[in-house]
Design an enzyme around this catalytic site. Structure first.
Site, mmCIF file in Angstrom:
data_model
loop_
_atom_site.group_PDB
_atom_site.id
_atom_site.type_symbol
_atom_site.label_atom_id
_atom_site.label_comp_id
_atom_site.label_asym_id
_atom_site.label_seq_id
_atom_site.Cartn_x
_atom_site.Cartn_y
_atom_site.Cartn_z
ATOM 1 N N THR A 98 9.338 -11.060 3.382
ATOM 2 C CA THR A 98 9.764 -12.202 4.038
ATOM 3 C C THR A 98 8.365 -12.634 3.239
ATOM 4 O OG1 THR A 98 10.546 -11.473 5.773
ATOM 5 C CG2 THR A 98 9.255 -13.413 5.765
ATOM 6 N N LYS A 173 15.046 -17.688 5.752
ATOM 7 C CA LYS A 173 14.304 -16.945 6.321
ATOM 8 C C LYS A 173 13.796 -17.582 7.151
ATOM 9 C CE LYS A 173 12.505 -12.887 8.345
ATOM 10 N NZ LYS A 173 13.234 -12.262 9.630
ATOM 11 N N LYS A 241 2.505 -14.564 10.107
ATOM 12 C CA LYS A 241 2.470 -14.928 7.886
ATOM 13 C C LYS A 241 3.548 -15.560 8.263
ATOM 14 C CE LYS A 241 4.637 -11.554 6.355
ATOM 15 N NZ LYS A 241 5.915 -11.477 6.034
HETATM 16 N N1 LIG Z 1 8.815 -4.808 11.365
HETATM 17 C C1 LIG Z 1 10.288 -6.424 11.465
HETATM 18 O O1 LIG Z 1 10.570 -5.923 12.226
HETATM 19 C C2 LIG Z 1 10.505 -7.010 10.212
HETATM 20 C C3 LIG Z 1 11.554 -7.254 10.564
HETATM 21 C C4 LIG Z 1 12.552 -9.055 9.627
HETATM 22 C C5 LIG Z 1 11.415 -8.954 8.465
HETATM 23 N N2 LIG Z 1 10.482 -7.679 8.426
HETATM 24 C C6 LIG Z 1 9.482 -8.355 7.210
HETATM 25 O O2 LIG Z 1 9.256 -6.874 6.414
HETATM 26 C C7 LIG Z 1 8.590 -7.251 5.384
HETATM 27 C C8 LIG Z 1 8.227 -5.291 5.589
HETATM 28 O O3 LIG Z 1 7.558 -5.139 7.435
HETATM 29 P P1 LIG Z 1 7.773 -3.713 7.894
HETATM 30 O O4 LIG Z 1 7.505 -4.225 9.151
HETATM 31 O O5 LIG Z 1 8.519 -2.799 7.171
HETATM 32 O O6 LIG Z 1 6.191 -3.348 7.767
HETATM 33 P P2 LIG Z 1 4.427 -2.290 7.128
HETATM 34 O O7 LIG Z 1 5.945 -1.460 8.056
HETATM 35 O O8 LIG Z 1 3.768 -2.633 7.745
HETATM 36 O O9 LIG Z 1 5.081 -1.860 5.322
HETATM 37 C C9 LIG Z 1 4.822 -2.098 4.444
HETATM 38 C C10 LIG Z 1 5.221 -1.893 3.525
HETATM 39 O O10 LIG Z 1 4.366 -2.952 2.565
HETATM 40 C C11 LIG Z 1 3.511 -1.658 1.547
HETATM 41 N N3 LIG Z 1 2.421 -2.553 1.244
HETATM 42 C C12 LIG Z 1 1.844 -3.780 1.746
HETATM 43 N N4 LIG Z 1 0.909 -3.989 1.035
HETATM 44 C C13 LIG Z 1 0.490 -3.093 -0.026
HETATM 45 C C14 LIG Z 1 0.074 -3.186 -1.104
HETATM 46 N N5 LIG Z 1 -0.772 -4.491 -1.272
HETATM 47 N N6 LIG Z 1 0.708 -2.744 -2.285
HETATM 48 C C15 LIG Z 1 1.607 -1.467 -2.084
HETATM 49 N N7 LIG Z 1 2.318 -1.188 -0.745
HETATM 50 C C16 LIG Z 1 2.004 -2.641 0.110
HETATM 51 C C17 LIG Z 1 3.039 -0.592 2.637
HETATM 52 O O11 LIG Z 1 2.275 0.720 2.289
HETATM 53 P P3 LIG Z 1 1.300 1.382 2.956
HETATM 54 O O12 LIG Z 1 2.401 2.622 3.934
HETATM 55 O O13 LIG Z 1 0.385 2.075 1.872
HETATM 56 O O14 LIG Z 1 0.781 0.621 3.443
HETATM 57 C C18 LIG Z 1 4.714 -0.578 3.460
HETATM 58 O O15 LIG Z 1 5.258 1.138 2.771
HETATM 59 C C19 LIG Z 1 7.934 -8.078 5.886
HETATM 60 O O16 LIG Z 1 7.342 -8.993 4.640
HETATM 61 C C20 LIG Z 1 7.928 -7.878 7.401
HETATM 62 O O17 LIG Z 1 7.414 -9.708 7.848
HETATM 63 C C21 LIG Z 1 9.611 -6.931 8.679
#
Ligand SMILES: NC(=O)c1ccc[n+]([C@@H]2O[C@H](COP(=O)([O-])OP(=O)(O)OC[C@H]3O[C@@H](n4cnc5c(N)ncnc54)[C@H](OP(=O)(O)O)[C@@H]3O)[C@@H](O)[C@H]2O)c1
Length: 296
Positions: A98, A173, A241
């Site tokens: 997102t 979104k 965010k």
């Molecule tokens: N969780 C939900 O319910 C949900 C629902 C809809 C949309 N989203 C969206 O989906 C996206 C991911 O969410 P998530 O919940 O999966 O987040 P998360 O569990 O915090 O995972 C984030 C991922 O991004 C990687 N990452 C972050 N910064 C990075 C960088 N600078 N370089 C390389 N890799 C990086 C992290 O790597 P590391 O493992 O090394 O930290 C991890 O693999 C976000 O944009 C969020 O808003 C989430």
């Protein structure tokens, strides 16, 4: 031969999404900044791991990503170790982060010069949606590029739609998050009111969720909201965010989002309470903890 795909970012969402691709027979290579998660993924699913986004992307026909925000996305796409430096002409990058519509347009333009297609494809449905392969995916891009990746996205989606040119997925979104913000605050106020009035708030929600007040948030969150449980779900930090992105876009469009702006600030209060990682339904805890005494 099975189609080669790469998946960058094995967080709460990316880990199971990449897993669905592997289970569907795609030849998957994963990259994650913290290598331990790639190892854990490869122990659970059939597929390879790579040390950089470029290495993961080298032979892939489609490269998917699901990382945190605009800058995280740039860092896995651009530069010597970025995915674009490993992708060939005729391949497609699908971004499930997102992020802003601006970064989608910026990366699509950078890809165009290299013959790489780009689809912005943020998702809705949360952790459970990703784990169960039933996400809603909102896409922006051209129709031919979209058609070439839709089959792969179907591995983890229940609904996939193309809503317009690059950026349209992210704009959709934003609409999604704007609609949710006011609903969660309204639900928090309603349940808090019910408890203050001495009603059985769970029974109230069960009854009114059969009527016009029904919402996904009510049906899926009333139980834990009444029980004051928030250590799960979609994090407040992520919601801030997303609302920040929507507020910037609204400013540019010359439209106002007064309720969204207010709820964004309420989420700021939740962060101050230590709830950055709490589920977004924790707005009700803010009401409980304000400790304000009103007349009456
Ligand atoms: N969780 C939900 O319910 C949900 C629902 C809809 C949309 N989203 C969206 O989906 C996206 C991911 O969410 P998530 O919940 O999966 O987040 P998360 O569990 O915090 O995972 C984030 C991922 O991004 C990687 N990452 C972050 N910064 C990075 C960088 N600078 N370089 C390389 N890799 C990086 C992290 O790597 P590391 O493992 O090394 O930290 C991890 O693999 C976000 O944009 C969020 O808003 C989430």
């Amino acid at each position: 031969m099975s189609k080669k795909v790469a998946f960058l970012g094995l967080g709460v969402m990316g880990f199971p999404m990449a897993g669905h691709l592997a289970n569907d027979g795609y030849d998957v290579t994963v990259y994650n900044r913290t290598a331990a998660k790639s190892q854990a993924w490869a122990e659970k699913y059939k597929g390879k791991t790579a040390a950089t986004p470029r290495e993961a992307a080298l032979e892939a026909e489609i490269v998917m990503a699901c990382v945190g925000n605009d800058d995280d996305l740039r860092s896995v796409v651009l530069g010597d170790d970025g995915a674009f430096s490993g992708m060939g002409g005729g391949t497609v990058f699908v971004d499930h982060t997102t992020a802003s519509a601006d970064v989608a347009r910026e990366l699509a333009a950078a890809g165009e010069g290299l013959g790489i297609g780009f689809i912005d494809a943020p998702v809705s449905g949360g952790q459970a949606g990703a784990e169960n392969g039933i996400l809603t995916v909102m896409c922006g891009g051209d129709a031919a590029t979209f058609d070439s990746v839709k089959g792969a996205i179907d591995s983890y989606a229940r609904a996939v739609a193309l809503l317009g040119p690059v950026g349209a997925g992210q704009l959709t979104k934003m609409v999604n998050q704007i609609c949710i913000a006011g609903v969660v605050q309204g639900l928090s106020e309603g349940l808090h009111f019910a408890q203050k009035a001495g009603l059985d708030a769970k029974q109230v929600a069960e009854v009114i969720s059969k009527g016009a007040a029904q919402s996904w948030q009510m049906e899926n969150r009333f139980d834990t909201m009444v029980d004051d449980k928030f250590e799960f779900g979609f994090a407040v930090d992520w919601m801030r965010k997303d609302l920040g992105i929507a507020l910037v876009e609204a400013d540019r469009l010359g439209t106002s989002l007064p309720v969204t702006a207010l709820v964004d600030q309420f989420y700021g209060d939740v962060q101050v309470l230590g709830g950055g990682r709490w589920d977004t339904s924790s707005l009700i805890r803010r009401l409980r903890q304000l400790g304000l005494k009103y007349k009456g």
